[in-house]
Scaffold this motif. Sequence first.
Motif, PDB file in Angstrom:
ATOM      1  N   ILE A   1     126.203 -22.768  16.075  1.00 52.56           N
ATOM      2  CA  ILE A   1     127.439 -22.053  16.545  1.00 52.56           C
ATOM      3  C   ILE A   1     127.783 -23.065  17.997  1.00 52.56           C
ATOM      4  CG2 ILE A   1     128.439 -20.132  17.265  1.00 52.56           C
ATOM      5  CD1 ILE A   1     126.401 -18.313  15.923  1.00 52.56           C
TER       6      ILE A   1
ATOM      7  N   VAL B   1     129.773 -21.948  12.619  1.00 55.79           N
ATOM      8  CA  VAL B   1     130.867 -21.518  13.189  1.00 55.79           C
ATOM      9  C   VAL B   1     131.399 -22.079  14.634  1.00 55.79           C
ATOM     10  CG1 VAL B   1     132.004 -19.386  14.458  1.00 55.79           C
ATOM     11  CG2 VAL B   1     130.143 -19.072  12.544  1.00 55.79           C
TER      12      VAL B   1
ATOM     13  N   ILE C   1     133.958 -21.737  17.737  1.00 52.86           N
ATOM     14  CA  ILE C   1     134.855 -20.969  18.438  1.00 52.86           C
ATOM     15  C   ILE C   1     135.779 -21.607  19.610  1.00 52.86           C
ATOM     16  CG2 ILE C   1     135.494 -18.955  19.851  1.00 52.86           C
ATOM     17  CD1 ILE C   1     132.600 -17.862  18.584  1.00 52.86           C
TER      18      ILE C   1
ATOM     19  N   LYS D   1     136.767 -30.351  12.943  1.00 54.18           N
ATOM     20  CA  LYS D   1     137.455 -29.781  11.916  1.00 54.18           C
ATOM     21  C   LYS D   1     136.528 -29.869  10.527  1.00 54.18           C
ATOM     22  CE  LYS D   1     140.598 -33.511  10.592  1.00 54.18           C
ATOM     23  NZ  LYS D   1     142.027 -33.900  10.757  1.00 54.18           N
TER      24      LYS D   1
ATOM     25  N   SER E   1     133.729 -28.377  10.926  1.00 54.32           N
ATOM     26  CA  SER E   1     133.077 -27.224  11.035  1.00 54.32           C
ATOM     27  C   SER E   1     133.226 -26.307   9.890  1.00 54.32           C
ATOM     28  CB  SER E   1     133.487 -26.316  12.219  1.00 54.32           C
ATOM     29  OG  SER E   1     133.512 -27.211  13.333  1.00 54.32           O
ATOM     30  N   LYS E   2     132.182 -25.514   9.475  1.00 54.03           N
ATOM     31  CA  LYS E   2     132.323 -24.537   8.167  1.00 54.03           C
ATOM     32  C   LYS E   2     133.468 -23.568   8.533  1.00 54.03           C
ATOM     33  CE  LYS E   2     127.954 -25.868   6.248  1.00 54.03           C
ATOM     34  NZ  LYS E   2     127.463 -26.242   7.412  1.00 54.03           N
ATOM     35  N   ASN E   3     133.121 -22.805   9.623  1.00 56.17           N
ATOM     36  CA  ASN E   3     134.105 -21.776   9.884  1.00 56.17           C
ATOM     37  C   ASN E   3     134.597 -21.801  11.409  1.00 56.17           C
ATOM     38  OD1 ASN E   3     133.512 -19.581   7.693  1.00 56.17           O
ATOM     39  ND2 ASN E   3     131.787 -20.450   8.551  1.00 56.17           N
ATOM     40  N   ILE E   4     136.070 -21.672  11.580  1.00 54.99           N
ATOM     41  CA  ILE E   4     136.564 -21.849  12.903  1.00 54.99           C
ATOM     42  C   ILE E   4     137.366 -20.698  13.290  1.00 54.99           C
ATOM     43  CG2 ILE E   4     138.296 -23.332  14.103  1.00 54.99           C
ATOM     44  CD1 ILE E   4     137.709 -25.528  12.022  1.00 54.99           C
ATOM     45  N   ILE E   5     137.184 -20.299  14.495  1.00 54.77           N
ATOM     46  CA  ILE E   5     137.796 -19.043  15.252  1.00 54.77           C
ATOM     47  C   ILE E   5     138.504 -19.837  16.292  1.00 54.77           C
ATOM     48  CG2 ILE E   5     137.517 -16.936  16.219  1.00 54.77           C
ATOM     49  CD1 ILE E   5     134.840 -16.629  14.709  1.00 54.77           C
TER      50      ILE E   5
ATOM     51  N   GLY F   1     146.227 -24.343  12.931  1.00 54.46           N
ATOM     52  CA  GLY F   1     146.468 -24.893  11.665  1.00 54.46           C
ATOM     53  C   GLY F   1     145.075 -25.238  11.117  1.00 54.46           C
ATOM     54  N   VAL F   2     143.987 -25.186  11.694  1.00 59.16           N
ATOM     55  CA  VAL F   2     142.910 -25.376  11.072  1.00 59.16           C
ATOM     56  C   VAL F   2     141.923 -24.144  11.060  1.00 59.16           C
ATOM     57  CG1 VAL F   2     142.705 -27.696  11.438  1.00 59.16           C
ATOM     58  CG2 VAL F   2     141.549 -26.270  13.358  1.00 59.16           C
ATOM     59  N   ALA F   3     142.259 -23.029  11.992  1.00 53.40           N
ATOM     60  CA  ALA F   3     141.460 -21.921  12.051  1.00 53.40           C
ATOM     61  C   ALA F   3     141.176 -21.052  10.907  1.00 53.40           C
ATOM     62  CB  ALA F   3     142.136 -21.110  13.128  1.00 53.40           C
ATOM     63  N   ASP F   4     140.209 -20.571  10.552  1.00 59.56           N
ATOM     64  CA  ASP F   4     139.917 -19.389   9.494  1.00 59.56           C
ATOM     65  C   ASP F   4     140.411 -18.046  10.001  1.00 59.56           C
ATOM     66  OD1 ASP F   4     138.572 -21.425   7.558  1.00 59.56           O
ATOM     67  OD2 ASP F   4     137.334 -21.627   9.114  1.00 59.56           O
ATOM     68  N   LEU F   5     139.893 -17.905  11.270  1.00 63.24           N
ATOM     69  CA  LEU F   5     140.668 -16.701  12.046  1.00 63.24           C
ATOM     70  C   LEU F   5     141.083 -17.106  13.215  1.00 63.24           C
ATOM     71  CD1 LEU F   5     140.358 -13.514  12.368  1.00 63.24           C
ATOM     72  CD2 LEU F   5     138.273 -13.761  13.525  1.00 63.24           C
ATOM     73  N   GLY F   6     142.507 -16.881  13.193  1.00 61.11           N
ATOM     74  CA  GLY F   6     143.090 -17.408  14.393  1.00 61.11           C
ATOM     75  C   GLY F   6     143.680 -15.953  15.317  1.00 61.11           C
TER      76      GLY F   6
ATOM     77  N   ARG G   1     143.080 -29.466   6.609  1.00 62.21           N
ATOM     78  CA  ARG G   1     142.094 -28.237   6.462  1.00 62.21           C
ATOM     79  C   ARG G   1     143.044 -26.807   6.453  1.00 62.21           C
ATOM     80  NH1 ARG G   1     136.787 -26.481   8.568  1.00 62.21           N
ATOM     81  NH2 ARG G   1     137.015 -24.102   8.685  1.00 62.21           N
TER      82      ARG G   1
ATOM     83  N   ALA H   1     144.946 -23.328   6.876  1.00 62.28           N
ATOM     84  CA  ALA H   1     144.795 -22.156   7.870  1.00 62.28           C
ATOM     85  C   ALA H   1     144.398 -20.971   7.347  1.00 62.28           C
ATOM     86  CB  ALA H   1     145.972 -22.079   8.782  1.00 62.28           C
ATOM     87  N   GLY H   2     143.497 -20.174   8.006  1.00 57.67           N
ATOM     88  CA  GLY H   2     143.393 -18.915   7.495  1.00 57.67           C
ATOM     89  C   GLY H   2     144.064 -17.626   7.954  1.00 57.67           C
ATOM     90  N   GLU H   3     143.404 -16.495   8.498  1.00 57.33           N
ATOM     91  CA  GLU H   3     144.244 -15.266   8.630  1.00 57.33           C
ATOM     92  C   GLU H   3     144.664 -15.610  10.175  1.00 57.33           C
ATOM     93  OE1 GLU H   3     142.942 -10.566   9.282  1.00 57.33           O
ATOM     94  OE2 GLU H   3     141.560 -11.899   8.670  1.00 57.33           O
TER      95      GLU H   3
END
Lengths: 324, 259
Positions: free
Chosen positions: A206, A263, A265, A280, A282-286, A298-303, B233, B235-237
């Motif tokens: 992380i 992850v 952040i 970018k 990274s497997k998951n981006i917050i 634009g690249v975040a899984d959770l924004g 990539r 975008a998500g939520e």
Amino acid sequence: MSLSTIWVHAEAQEGKVLTVTLELVSKARELAGNVEAFYAGDDADAIAGTLGAHGVTKLYTTGGLDGKLPGPALAAALAAQIEGGNAPDMIMFGTTYDGRDVAGRLSVKLDRPVLTNCTDIGVDGDTVTVTEPIFGGTTIVDTAFRCDPPHIGLFRPKSFEPSESGGGAAEVVPIEVPDLGATGAAKLVNRHIEERQGPKLDEADIVVAGGRGLGESGKFEMIEELAKLLKAAPGASRAIVDAGWVPYAYQVGQTGKVVKPTVYIAAGISGATQHLVGMKGSKNIIAINKDEEAPIFGVADLGIVGDVHKVLPALLEELRKRVG
Amino acid sequence: MRAMHVVVCVKQIPDPATPGELDPTTKTLKREGKLILDESDAYGVEMALQLVDAAGGGEVTLVSMAPNSEVSGLRTALAMGAAKAILVSDDSLAGADALTTAKVLAAAIKRAEPDLVMAATESTDGYTGTVPEQIAELLGLPSVTFASHVEVRDGTLSVRRQTEAGYDEVECPLPALVSVTAGVVEPRYPSFKGIMAAKSKPVEELTVADLGLDAGQLDPRQEIVEVAPAEERKAGEIIHDEGDAHLKVVEYLEKLKVL
Ligand SMILES: Cc1cc2nc3c(=O)[nH]c(=O)nc-3n(C[C@H](O)[C@H](O)[C@H](O)COP(=O)(O)OP(=O)(O)OC[C@H]3O[C@@H](n4cnc5c(N)ncnc54)[C@H](O)[C@@H]3O)c2cc1C
């Protein structure tokens, strides 16, 4: 696959081979029948085992350099080997401080171009082609070498997966450093190691990174504490490295580290292309940013569109309760 | 005290705020229109000016390679305080690779016979990052790259060189080459007086032939064979914080089993 021999620049820290070296060696094995490595340091024997296990057959070493910098010394030693008839088809370097120095010097000695920032390499018959992201990673170009081998390429860390081949220790072969004249005059007088606790930035599962949106240097403590609670490595955008809030070793991006954690952040980071190219993958981006339009979303899984001065303290509070 | 003559390699580049483009036929970087001083080079210019000041004499000479006799970026650095500039501009250099660029710059630097050559660690637009070290090798000079702090004491350079783990202290006799990182010093803004003075400072313009280089030596030996946009990539939520966004983060981390 038609190359016969690839040389890889081996680097190590305190007797431990750098991950980027193992990544390059593993890729080289796919492309050539024989993979050899070269190393400046007095502990070649200590790293020959790890390199061999990843497929290196021979480890050329200059031995310790007695305070000389690796750039001119290693380049001259390799050029002498090549002029003497011991020449590979391709020479691969990791994009590191010393890698860049050796590759630059060697390209002049051999009068060959050096292709840099490469993230992939392919071989088709006699043609070697490398891939590089340009314009801050928004465009990908493939470039072919149009000259006689050996070709020289500098590769970004994390471009390939390290894998073991099950080989025995590499044979350690000493090589001479010719007289360097004036080029060898720079002398290392002291090393400073910056203490860092917790996992390394480019190896952490992380990464918690902060940017200019934190507002002031002291607020980076929120990032440090969050990293500690999550057993993560703290990272930073270049804006706050240049501002002197945190050391350069924290920087993620084109001119810093490339990270690919589970992850990532990003707090108060806008998401400039030069930053994105470093994270970018990274497997998951917050992402936490108060500007809905920030490119990081634009690249975040959770924004999270919000104020870091509200979201981070609340998050810390919650995690302290859980992790304590 | 002895005078210090410093050459700073500077690149004039398209404004980084406008996205870069490749020429569709030659597949090389488009460098048309107005060029500006690469911000990364402002650090080297400032560092050089400070070293000359500290030496109590000498001057800063700029060396640049640019198409179409472009000087606007050079004028910025001259306005900061550099004394003069050498500009190599030659149509045959369009699309030059890093080694060719280094050969041209090295030949131009030689004419100035400097005590010290400075450069940025890499340019903002092309960022190949090997030109400084190639120049050092071509000129037979020692070098210290990735310098985050530079001083000269009794004709010897004392440099902090960035490393993976921290920094190394390196000492090096002159003449030498140093590449500096952003942040090594805070570049000054050109004053009005500086800007006015820069207009009349000498800029010597040279061609490849003037440098005595033979064009055959400068042919690129690499070719871009394919250009493609990078994979995007998705975008998500996206949520707006209503005071409970931190719980969303915790939930997300739990789902990933990292908490
Ligand atoms: C050649 C070159 C190489 C570079 N290499 C790198 C590199 O390796 N790494 C890198 O990171 N950059 C690099 N850069 C710099 C890059 O272009 C950006 O300038 C930098 O990444 C911006 O950092 P930042 O996001 O922290 O700052 P900014 O762009 O200023 O963004 C700050 C963000 O914080 C948000 N914000 C402000 N206040 C708050 C708040 N209270 N709460 C929440 N959000 C808030 C703002 O909306 C904004 O989006 C490079 C540039 C060049 C030219």
